[in-house]
Design a protein around this motif. Structure first.
Motif, PDB file in Angstrom:
ATOM      1  N   TRP A 407     -27.823  40.042 -42.058  1.00  0.00           N
ATOM      2  CA  TRP A 407     -28.121  39.268 -40.849  1.00  0.00           C
ATOM      3  C   TRP A 407     -27.935  37.776 -41.091  1.00  0.00           C
ATOM      4  CZ3 TRP A 407     -31.768  35.660 -39.246  1.00  0.00           C
ATOM      5  CH2 TRP A 407     -31.885  35.467 -37.864  1.00  0.00           C
ATOM      6  N   GLU A 408     -28.449  37.275 -42.215  1.00  0.00           N
ATOM      7  CA  GLU A 408     -28.311  35.849 -42.527  1.00  0.00           C
ATOM      8  C   GLU A 408     -26.832  35.469 -42.700  1.00  0.00           C
ATOM      9  OE1 GLU A 408     -32.614  35.397 -44.806  1.00  0.00           O
ATOM     10  OE2 GLU A 408     -30.750  35.351 -45.951  1.00  0.00           O
ATOM     11  N   THR A 409     -26.062  36.383 -43.286  1.00  0.00           N
ATOM     12  CA  THR A 409     -24.623  36.136 -43.409  1.00  0.00           C
ATOM     13  C   THR A 409     -23.986  36.000 -42.035  1.00  0.00           C
ATOM     14  OG1 THR A 409     -24.542  37.349 -45.515  1.00  0.00           O
ATOM     15  CG2 THR A 409     -22.468  37.052 -44.333  1.00  0.00           C
ATOM     16  N   ALA A 410     -24.366  36.881 -41.105  1.00  0.00           N
ATOM     17  CA  ALA A 410     -23.820  36.835 -39.750  1.00  0.00           C
ATOM     18  C   ALA A 410     -24.195  35.532 -39.045  1.00  0.00           C
ATOM     19  CB  ALA A 410     -24.323  38.036 -38.950  1.00  0.00           C
ATOM     20  N   ILE A 411     -25.453  35.102 -39.229  1.00  0.00           N
ATOM     21  CA  ILE A 411     -25.897  33.846 -38.602  1.00  0.00           C
ATOM     22  C   ILE A 411     -25.080  32.666 -39.132  1.00  0.00           C
ATOM     23  CG2 ILE A 411     -27.797  32.195 -38.543  1.00  0.00           C
ATOM     24  CD1 ILE A 411     -28.128  34.355 -36.528  1.00  0.00           C
ATOM     25  N   LYS A 412     -24.834  32.657 -40.447  1.00  0.00           N
ATOM     26  CA  LYS A 412     -24.055  31.561 -41.032  1.00  0.00           C
ATOM     27  C   LYS A 412     -22.615  31.577 -40.517  1.00  0.00           C
ATOM     28  CE  LYS A 412     -26.728  30.926 -45.267  1.00  0.00           C
ATOM     29  NZ  LYS A 412     -26.724  30.934 -46.750  1.00  0.00           N
ATOM     30  N   ILE A 413     -22.034  32.773 -40.437  1.00  0.00           N
ATOM     31  CA  ILE A 413     -20.657  32.879 -39.933  1.00  0.00           C
ATOM     32  C   ILE A 413     -20.602  32.417 -38.480  1.00  0.00           C
ATOM     33  CG2 ILE A 413     -18.835  34.521 -39.339  1.00  0.00           C
ATOM     34  CD1 ILE A 413     -19.644  36.139 -41.816  1.00  0.00           C
ATOM     35  N   ALA A 414     -21.630  32.779 -37.691  1.00  0.00           N
ATOM     36  CA  ALA A 414     -21.661  32.344 -36.288  1.00  0.00           C
ATOM     37  C   ALA A 414     -21.752  30.829 -36.191  1.00  0.00           C
ATOM     38  CB  ALA A 414     -22.855  32.992 -35.575  1.00  0.00           C
ATOM     39  N   GLY A 415     -22.581  30.228 -37.068  1.00  0.00           N
ATOM     40  CA  GLY A 415     -22.697  28.767 -37.071  1.00  0.00           C
ATOM     41  C   GLY A 415     -21.380  28.098 -37.421  1.00  0.00           C
ATOM     42  N   GLU A 416     -20.702  28.660 -38.423  1.00  0.00           N
ATOM     43  CA  GLU A 416     -19.416  28.085 -38.819  1.00  0.00           C
ATOM     44  C   GLU A 416     -18.373  28.237 -37.708  1.00  0.00           C
ATOM     45  OE1 GLU A 416     -18.584  30.179 -42.386  1.00  0.00           O
ATOM     46  OE2 GLU A 416     -20.084  29.106 -43.578  1.00  0.00           O
ATOM     47  N   ARG A 417     -18.365  29.421 -37.040  1.00  0.00           N
ATOM     48  CA  ARG A 417     -17.407  29.647 -35.954  1.00  0.00           C
ATOM     49  C   ARG A 417     -17.695  28.714 -34.776  1.00  0.00           C
ATOM     50  NH1 ARG A 417     -12.282  31.449 -35.504  1.00  0.00           N
ATOM     51  NH2 ARG A 417     -11.891  32.301 -33.407  1.00  0.00           N
ATOM     52  N   GLU A 418     -18.985  28.523 -34.486  1.00  0.00           N
ATOM     53  CA  GLU A 418     -19.363  27.621 -33.395  1.00  0.00           C
ATOM     54  C   GLU A 418     -18.908  26.198 -33.693  1.00  0.00           C
ATOM     55  OE1 GLU A 418     -23.373  26.256 -30.927  1.00  0.00           O
ATOM     56  OE2 GLU A 418     -23.526  27.376 -32.794  1.00  0.00           O
ATOM     57  N   LYS A 419     -19.121  25.769 -34.941  1.00  0.00           N
ATOM     58  CA  LYS A 419     -18.701  24.424 -35.336  1.00  0.00           C
ATOM     59  C   LYS A 419     -17.183  24.263 -35.177  1.00  0.00           C
ATOM     60  CE  LYS A 419     -18.988  21.173 -39.203  1.00  0.00           C
ATOM     61  NZ  LYS A 419     -19.461  20.985 -40.601  1.00  0.00           N
ATOM     62  N   MET A 420     -16.429  25.279 -35.615  1.00  0.00           N
ATOM     63  CA  MET A 420     -14.973  25.228 -35.519  1.00  0.00           C
ATOM     64  C   MET A 420     -14.521  25.154 -34.063  1.00  0.00           C
ATOM     65  SD  MET A 420     -12.036  27.132 -34.828  1.00  0.00           S
ATOM     66  CE  MET A 420     -12.416  28.863 -35.047  1.00  0.00           C
ATOM     67  N   LEU A 421     -15.145  25.968 -33.176  1.00  0.00           N
ATOM     68  CA  LEU A 421     -14.762  25.962 -31.771  1.00  0.00           C
ATOM     69  C   LEU A 421     -15.101  24.632 -31.105  1.00  0.00           C
ATOM     70  CD1 LEU A 421     -15.850  29.558 -30.700  1.00  0.00           C
ATOM     71  CD2 LEU A 421     -13.517  28.703 -30.972  1.00  0.00           C
ATOM     72  N   ARG A 422     -16.230  24.057 -31.498  1.00  0.00           N
ATOM     73  CA  ARG A 422     -16.585  22.737 -30.942  1.00  0.00           C
ATOM     74  C   ARG A 422     -15.573  21.682 -31.366  1.00  0.00           C
ATOM     75  NH1 ARG A 422     -21.298  22.650 -28.338  1.00  0.00           N
ATOM     76  NH2 ARG A 422     -22.840  24.296 -28.785  1.00  0.00           N
ATOM     77  N   ASN A 423     -15.131  21.767 -32.625  1.00  0.00           N
ATOM     78  CA  ASN A 423     -14.117  20.823 -33.099  1.00  0.00           C
ATOM     79  C   ASN A 423     -12.814  20.986 -32.319  1.00  0.00           C
ATOM     80  OD1 ASN A 423     -15.837  19.721 -34.970  1.00  0.00           O
ATOM     81  ND2 ASN A 423     -15.168  21.051 -36.639  1.00  0.00           N
ATOM     82  N   VAL A 424     -12.422  22.253 -32.103  1.00  0.00           N
ATOM     83  CA  VAL A 424     -11.192  22.520 -31.337  1.00  0.00           C
ATOM     84  C   VAL A 424     -11.321  21.982 -29.910  1.00  0.00           C
ATOM     85  CG1 VAL A 424      -9.778  24.353 -30.340  1.00  0.00           C
ATOM     86  CG2 VAL A 424     -10.533  24.506 -32.726  1.00  0.00           C
ATOM     87  N   GLN A 425     -12.500  22.207 -29.321  1.00  0.00           N
ATOM     88  CA  GLN A 425     -12.735  21.725 -27.958  1.00  0.00           C
ATOM     89  C   GLN A 425     -12.687  20.207 -27.898  1.00  0.00           C
ATOM     90  OE1 GLN A 425     -16.716  21.982 -26.015  1.00  0.00           O
ATOM     91  NE2 GLN A 425     -15.691  23.497 -24.705  1.00  0.00           N
ATOM     92  N   PHE A 426     -13.259  19.567 -28.929  1.00  0.00           N
ATOM     93  CA  PHE A 426     -13.272  18.105 -28.979  1.00  0.00           C
ATOM     94  C   PHE A 426     -11.849  17.563 -29.069  1.00  0.00           C
ATOM     95  CE2 PHE A 426     -14.905  13.971 -29.706  1.00  0.00           C
ATOM     96  CZ  PHE A 426     -14.100  13.377 -30.681  1.00  0.00           C
ATOM     97  N   VAL A 427     -11.049  18.165 -29.970  1.00  0.00           N
ATOM     98  CA  VAL A 427      -9.658  17.723 -30.137  1.00  0.00           C
ATOM     99  C   VAL A 427      -8.884  17.928 -28.838  1.00  0.00           C
ATOM    100  CG1 VAL A 427      -7.499  18.187 -31.350  1.00  0.00           C
ATOM    101  CG2 VAL A 427      -9.653  18.075 -32.619  1.00  0.00           C
ATOM    102  N   SER A 428      -9.105  19.065 -28.207  1.00  0.00           N
ATOM    103  CA  SER A 428      -8.403  19.359 -26.950  1.00  0.00           C
ATOM    104  C   SER A 428      -8.758  18.343 -25.874  1.00  0.00           C
ATOM    105  CB  SER A 428      -8.765  20.767 -26.488  1.00  0.00           C
ATOM    106  OG  SER A 428      -8.162  21.046 -25.247  1.00  0.00           O
ATOM    107  N   ASN A 429     -10.042  17.992 -25.793  1.00  0.00           N
ATOM    108  CA  ASN A 429     -10.483  16.998 -24.803  1.00  0.00           C
ATOM    109  C   ASN A 429      -9.854  15.643 -25.082  1.00  0.00           C
ATOM    110  OD1 ASN A 429     -12.035  18.889 -23.526  1.00  0.00           O
ATOM    111  ND2 ASN A 429     -13.933  18.322 -24.574  1.00  0.00           N
TER     112      ASN A 429
END
Length: 443
Positions: A407-429
């Motif tokens: 479960w903790e591994t999944a939470i960390k992966i979700a956090g990393e994926r969220e961070k990556m998507l936010r970065n992509v969204q920021f660059v796109s904006n």
């Protein structure tokens, strides 16, 4: 004449009864301030002590526990003996004192020997001539290291060692100033995971736990399971032999048995709350196993453990004879029922792990932040269900420990994926904004 004597006697009786009732009322309203000695804030004992204090005070506001730092098990035992603290968390391989009493077995810990890949250390004997980082003198980890080194025939003069905090040790390890770190920690410890993932370090087996137990009976031969610190590639890459000890909650002999019984009741009756505050709470158990301290159980804790113990033999001597006669016939059926129950627990835990693995795959493929939020919500829903199942014995503590790692591994992966998507969204904006500005200038 008699009335002259009866009136003072009656008045005195009323005064005494009133005083007794007042004292009883005051005692019921009294707030008991207790001190719990743990370990350093960077370790496991201090946050677990905070979880105990939080849950106990939530369920009984008249019990307030102040959690303090210490250098570890030996200091805590000394403080119990000196009556400087009323409660302490101590490893079961610590030399006991005459005033210390056991309240509960808290959680398992195992010996971790982490070495740098370039050090060439393959086993404990290879520590000769190396630099080693230990915890502060007086801690359980410090004492445990000397038990191990003595067993393998190593002397203090055979190597150099530095005693200090985990942060100090990891800095020295990362810079190459020490070749190895020894710590006693619960399997799956976050600090060990971070160190192994951020340095070229590896775990070394300590494979003579059973032999060490001959001289130190409170040690247990144990393993760090394959994949404890990383799933792919697995770290360790196979079940790693190690040595296990037990962290225990102690109380001073003079601590009021009523208070100790109430603390024990809260820890077990509200275990779900304790697990929510600190996942290690899932492993709390009644003392008395082979790995227990050679100390008596506090009479207050024992009163809780014996709360439903009836005088069965005296009251049911005739019935006992009947049960003995049919016991053999029932034994086989009960064994089969138990096996099915354990298998059912395992199957349920396996299903949760498979659900988490499925969510991990979905997280890795998520394209939007809204999808990440939904998947994280599902992860927390599963965690809440697992805590309920643990409390209701639909899964056991070992399966829960395995689940928490996934479960903790999944939470960390979700956090990393969220961070990556936010970065992509920021660059796109930013790109869209630049394009808009360029178009406006052309116009």
């Amino acid at each position: 004449m008699q009335n002259k004597f009866l009136f003072p006697i009656a008045l005195l009786s009323v005064v005494l009864i009133g005083a007794f009732g007042w004292n009883l009322h005051q005692d019921k309203q009294r707030v008991h301030e207790l001190t719990l000695a743990t370990g350093t804030k960077s370790g496991n004992y201090y946050p677990f002590g905070q979880a105990i204090a939080e849950v106990v005070t939530q369920q009984n506001p008249r019990l307030r526990i102040r959690v303090i730092e210490s250098q570890g098990a030996e200091e805590n035992m000394r403080r119990i003996e000196a009556n400087e603290v009323q409660l302490a968390i101590v490893q079961n391989n610590t030399e006991g004192g005459p005033s210390a009493r056991v309240v509960a077995a808290l959680f398992k810990e195992v010996f971790h020997l982490i070495v740098s890949e370039k050090s060439g250390i393959q086993n404990v004997a290879d520590l000769q001539g190396k630099n080693i980082a230990l915890m502060a003198e007086g801690s359980g980890s410090y004492t445990s290291f000397w038990l191990v080194s003595k067993h393998y025939g190593l002397k203090e003069s055979d190597f150099k060692f530095t005693a200090g905090s985990w942060d100090d040790a990891t800095k020295l390890f990362a810079s190459g100033e020490v070749d190895a770190i020894f710590r006693v920690l619960p399997p799956g410890s976050d600090v060990v995971r971070d160190l192994l993932q951020n340095t070229r370090g590896k775990l070394v087996p300590i494979d003579q736990g059973a032999a060490m137990r001959i001289k130190v009976p409170y040690l247990e031969a144990d393993v760090i399971p394959k994949g404890t610190y990383k799933a792919d590639p697995a770290v360790p890459d196979a079940d790693l032999p190690s040595v296990g000890v037990q962290a225990n909650l102690l109380a001073g002999e003079d601590l009021d048995p009523i208070i100790v019984k109430e603390i024990t009741r809260i820890l077990f009756d509200y275990r779900r709350n304790l697990v929510a505050a600190n996942s290690l709470g899932a492993m709390i158990s009644q003392p008395g196993g082979s790995g227990s301290l050679s100390l008596p159980v506090h009479e207050g804790a024992q009163a809780y453990y014996d709360r439903e113990k009836p005088d069965f033999v005296a009251a049911n001597s005739d019935a006992i004879g009947l049960f003995v006669s049919i016991g053999t016939l029932l034994a086989s059926w009960l064994w089969q029922l138990r096996s099915r129950f354990l298998q059912k627990q395992k199957n349920r835990a396996d299903k949760f792990n498979l659900d988490i693995l499925s969510l991990i795959q979905q997280i890795r493929q998520a394209k939007a932040l809204e999808e990440i939020d939904r998947l994280q919500a599902e992860l927390f829903d599963i965690f809440n269900q697992v805590i309920v199942d643990l409390d209701e014995d639909r899964i056991d503590s070992e399966s829960f420990q395995s689940f928490t790692f996934t479960w903790e591994t999944a939470i960390k992966i979700a956090g990393e994926r969220e961070k990556m998507l936010r970065n992509v969204q920021f660059v796109s904006n930013c790109v869209e904004s630049d394009a808009t500005l360029t178009k406006e200038r052309e116009i």
